[in-house]
Design a protein around this motif. Structure first.
Motif, PDB file in Angstrom:
ATOM      1  N   LEU A   1      -4.880  -5.325   2.324  1.00  0.00           N
ATOM      2  CA  LEU A   1      -4.907  -4.042   1.611  1.00  0.00           C
ATOM      3  C   LEU A   1      -5.006  -2.891   2.607  1.00  0.00           C
ATOM      4  CD1 LEU A   1      -5.189  -2.145  -0.828  1.00  0.00           C
ATOM      5  CD2 LEU A   1      -7.610  -2.762  -0.900  1.00  0.00           C
ATOM      6  N   LEU A   2      -5.873  -3.002   3.585  1.00  0.00           N
ATOM      7  CA  LEU A   2      -6.039  -1.936   4.576  1.00  0.00           C
ATOM      8  C   LEU A   2      -4.776  -1.754   5.417  1.00  0.00           C
ATOM      9  CD1 LEU A   2      -9.690  -2.672   5.751  1.00  0.00           C
ATOM     10  CD2 LEU A   2      -8.913  -0.756   4.352  1.00  0.00           C
ATOM     11  N   LEU A   3      -4.167  -2.841   5.854  1.00  0.00           N
ATOM     12  CA  LEU A   3      -2.947  -2.734   6.667  1.00  0.00           C
ATOM     13  C   LEU A   3      -1.788  -2.159   5.859  1.00  0.00           C
ATOM     14  CD1 LEU A   3      -3.160  -6.038   8.734  1.00  0.00           C
ATOM     15  CD2 LEU A   3      -3.499  -3.691   9.547  1.00  0.00           C
ATOM     16  N   ALA A   4      -1.610  -2.632   4.636  1.00  0.00           N
ATOM     17  CA  ALA A   4      -0.540  -2.086   3.789  1.00  0.00           C
ATOM     18  C   ALA A   4      -0.778  -0.604   3.523  1.00  0.00           C
ATOM     19  CB  ALA A   4      -0.450  -2.867   2.480  1.00  0.00           C
ATOM     20  N   SER A   5      -2.034  -0.213   3.346  1.00  0.00           N
ATOM     21  CA  SER A   5      -2.363   1.194   3.093  1.00  0.00           C
ATOM     22  C   SER A   5      -2.137   2.059   4.324  1.00  0.00           C
ATOM     23  CB  SER A   5      -3.803   1.320   2.602  1.00  0.00           C
ATOM     24  OG  SER A   5      -3.938   0.682   1.339  1.00  0.00           O
ATOM     25  N   LEU A   6      -2.431   1.521   5.502  1.00  0.00           N
ATOM     26  CA  LEU A   6      -2.150   2.264   6.740  1.00  0.00           C
ATOM     27  C   LEU A   6      -0.649   2.470   6.912  1.00  0.00           C
ATOM     28  CD1 LEU A   6      -4.695   0.691   9.254  1.00  0.00           C
ATOM     29  CD2 LEU A   6      -4.626   3.070   8.458  1.00  0.00           C
TER      30      LEU A   6
ATOM     31  N   PHE B   1      -6.211   2.721  -3.733  1.00  0.00           N
ATOM     32  CA  PHE B   1      -6.354   2.631  -5.187  1.00  0.00           C
ATOM     33  C   PHE B   1      -5.263   1.751  -5.796  1.00  0.00           C
ATOM     34  CE2 PHE B   1      -5.005   4.200  -9.363  1.00  0.00           C
ATOM     35  CZ  PHE B   1      -6.135   3.866 -10.102  1.00  0.00           C
ATOM     36  N   PHE B   2      -3.995   2.049  -5.478  1.00  0.00           N
ATOM     37  CA  PHE B   2      -2.897   1.272  -6.058  1.00  0.00           C
ATOM     38  C   PHE B   2      -2.959  -0.184  -5.609  1.00  0.00           C
ATOM     39  CE2 PHE B   2      -0.703   5.569  -6.067  1.00  0.00           C
ATOM     40  CZ  PHE B   2      -0.948   5.793  -7.415  1.00  0.00           C
ATOM     41  N   GLY B   3      -3.371  -0.424  -4.368  1.00  0.00           N
ATOM     42  CA  GLY B   3      -3.517  -1.799  -3.883  1.00  0.00           C
ATOM     43  C   GLY B   3      -4.623  -2.541  -4.596  1.00  0.00           C
ATOM     44  N   SER B   4      -5.703  -1.850  -4.905  1.00  0.00           N
ATOM     45  CA  SER B   4      -6.795  -2.463  -5.665  1.00  0.00           C
ATOM     46  C   SER B   4      -6.362  -2.773  -7.094  1.00  0.00           C
ATOM     47  CB  SER B   4      -8.019  -1.550  -5.681  1.00  0.00           C
ATOM     48  OG  SER B   4      -8.494  -1.371  -4.370  1.00  0.00           O
TER      49      SER B   4
ATOM     50  N   PHE C   1       5.086  -2.262  -0.681  1.00  0.00           N
ATOM     51  CA  PHE C   1       3.770  -2.239  -0.051  1.00  0.00           C
ATOM     52  C   PHE C   1       2.768  -3.213  -0.662  1.00  0.00           C
ATOM     53  CE2 PHE C   1       5.609   1.745   1.337  1.00  0.00           C
ATOM     54  CZ  PHE C   1       5.295   1.720   2.685  1.00  0.00           C
ATOM     55  N   ARG C   2       2.883  -3.506  -1.931  1.00  0.00           N
ATOM     56  CA  ARG C   2       1.950  -4.443  -2.552  1.00  0.00           C
ATOM     57  C   ARG C   2       2.553  -5.841  -2.645  1.00  0.00           C
ATOM     58  NH1 ARG C   2      -0.397  -0.548  -1.060  1.00  0.00           N
ATOM     59  NH2 ARG C   2       0.354   1.102  -2.344  1.00  0.00           N
ATOM     60  N   HIS C   3       3.656  -5.938  -3.371  1.00  0.00           N
ATOM     61  CA  HIS C   3       4.218  -7.249  -3.700  1.00  0.00           C
ATOM     62  C   HIS C   3       4.773  -7.959  -2.470  1.00  0.00           C
ATOM     63  CE1 HIS C   3       5.216 -10.077  -6.797  1.00  0.00           C
ATOM     64  NE2 HIS C   3       6.466 -10.147  -6.405  1.00  0.00           N
ATOM     65  N   VAL C   4       5.266  -7.214  -1.494  1.00  0.00           N
ATOM     66  CA  VAL C   4       5.791  -7.851  -0.284  1.00  0.00           C
ATOM     67  C   VAL C   4       4.725  -7.833   0.818  1.00  0.00           C
ATOM     68  CG1 VAL C   4       7.533  -7.708   1.539  1.00  0.00           C
ATOM     69  CG2 VAL C   4       8.192  -7.343  -0.835  1.00  0.00           C
ATOM     70  N   LEU C   5       4.318  -6.653   1.272  1.00  0.00           N
ATOM     71  CA  LEU C   5       3.416  -6.570   2.423  1.00  0.00           C
ATOM     72  C   LEU C   5       2.000  -7.054   2.133  1.00  0.00           C
ATOM     73  CD1 LEU C   5       4.479  -3.170   4.006  1.00  0.00           C
ATOM     74  CD2 LEU C   5       4.970  -5.464   4.833  1.00  0.00           C
ATOM     75  N   GLN C   6       1.351  -6.467   1.156  1.00  0.00           N
ATOM     76  CA  GLN C   6      -0.048  -6.798   0.897  1.00  0.00           C
ATOM     77  C   GLN C   6      -0.201  -8.275   0.568  1.00  0.00           C
ATOM     78  OE1 GLN C   6      -2.184  -3.958  -1.546  1.00  0.00           O
ATOM     79  NE2 GLN C   6      -3.470  -5.555  -2.393  1.00  0.00           N
ATOM     80  N   GLN C   7       0.728  -8.798  -0.166  1.00  0.00           N
ATOM     81  CA  GLN C   7       0.649 -10.206  -0.560  1.00  0.00           C
ATOM     82  C   GLN C   7       1.006 -11.135   0.603  1.00  0.00           C
ATOM     83  OE1 GLN C   7       2.499 -10.980  -4.310  1.00  0.00           O
ATOM     84  NE2 GLN C   7       2.813 -13.124  -3.847  1.00  0.00           N
ATOM     85  N   ALA C   8       1.857 -10.688   1.528  1.00  0.00           N
ATOM     86  CA  ALA C   8       2.373 -11.564   2.569  1.00  0.00           C
ATOM     87  C   ALA C   8       1.551 -11.568   3.856  1.00  0.00           C
ATOM     88  CB  ALA C   8       3.809 -11.171   2.901  1.00  0.00           C
ATOM     89  N   ILE C   9       0.658 -10.613   4.033  1.00  0.00           N
ATOM     90  CA  ILE C   9      -0.127 -10.558   5.272  1.00  0.00           C
ATOM     91  C   ILE C   9      -1.182 -11.665   5.224  1.00  0.00           C
ATOM     92  CG2 ILE C   9      -1.680  -9.171   6.688  1.00  0.00           C
ATOM     93  CD1 ILE C   9      -0.205  -6.674   5.616  1.00  0.00           C
ATOM     94  N   PRO C  10      -1.066 -12.653   6.114  1.00  0.00           N
ATOM     95  CA  PRO C  10      -1.949 -13.830   6.044  1.00  0.00           C
ATOM     96  C   PRO C  10      -3.310 -13.605   6.704  1.00  0.00           C
ATOM     97  CG  PRO C  10      -0.372 -14.129   7.805  1.00  0.00           C
ATOM     98  CD  PRO C  10      -0.056 -12.805   7.165  1.00  0.00           C
TER      99      PRO C  10
END
Length: 113
Positions: free
Chosen positions: A35-40, A62-65, A19-28
């Motif tokens: 952060l919001l999309l990965a959290s959803l 929190f974890f994404g932040s 969710f962080r290293h792949v999704l949150q980082q890769a969403i352009p």
């Protein structure tokens, strides 16, 4: 109990990797949208009940932040520690229940309440 502890630590690491290293980082998209999309997505994957989905969404924020400010190692450690405590606490509570209560948990009747 060792298995519960191990599962919690591994789940935290795996979820942070995804969710962080792949999704949150890769969403352009501009911050804070990744952060919001990965959290959803995280909350959707944890939507056992509406309340748990909301709590999962908040925890994911929190974890994404933490990931954004301190990196994967800190976020994975925090998430793994949380999951380990939660899984061990759940194990402790469930193992002390009566057989009838355990059967109700196994049958997932509590979801109907």
């Amino acid at each position: 109990m060792l298995l519960s502890l191990s599962l919690g630590l591994v789940a935290g690491l795996g979820e942070e990797l995804l969710f962080r290293h792949v999704l949150q980082q890769a969403i352009p998209l501009p911050a804070p949208l990744p952060l919001l999309l990965a959290s959803l997505l995280f909350a959707a994957g944890h939507a056992i009940t509406p309340t748990y989905a909301l709590l999962s969404f908040l925890a994911s924020l929190f974890f994404g932040s933490v990931y954004a400010s301190s990196g994967l190692a800190v976020a994975a450690t925090a998430h793994g520690a949380y999951d380990a405590v939660a899984v061990c606490a759940t194990h402790w509570v469930v193992t002390r229940k009566s057989e009838g209560e355990k059967e109700r948990i196994r049958s997932m009747e509590w979801l109907k309440d």
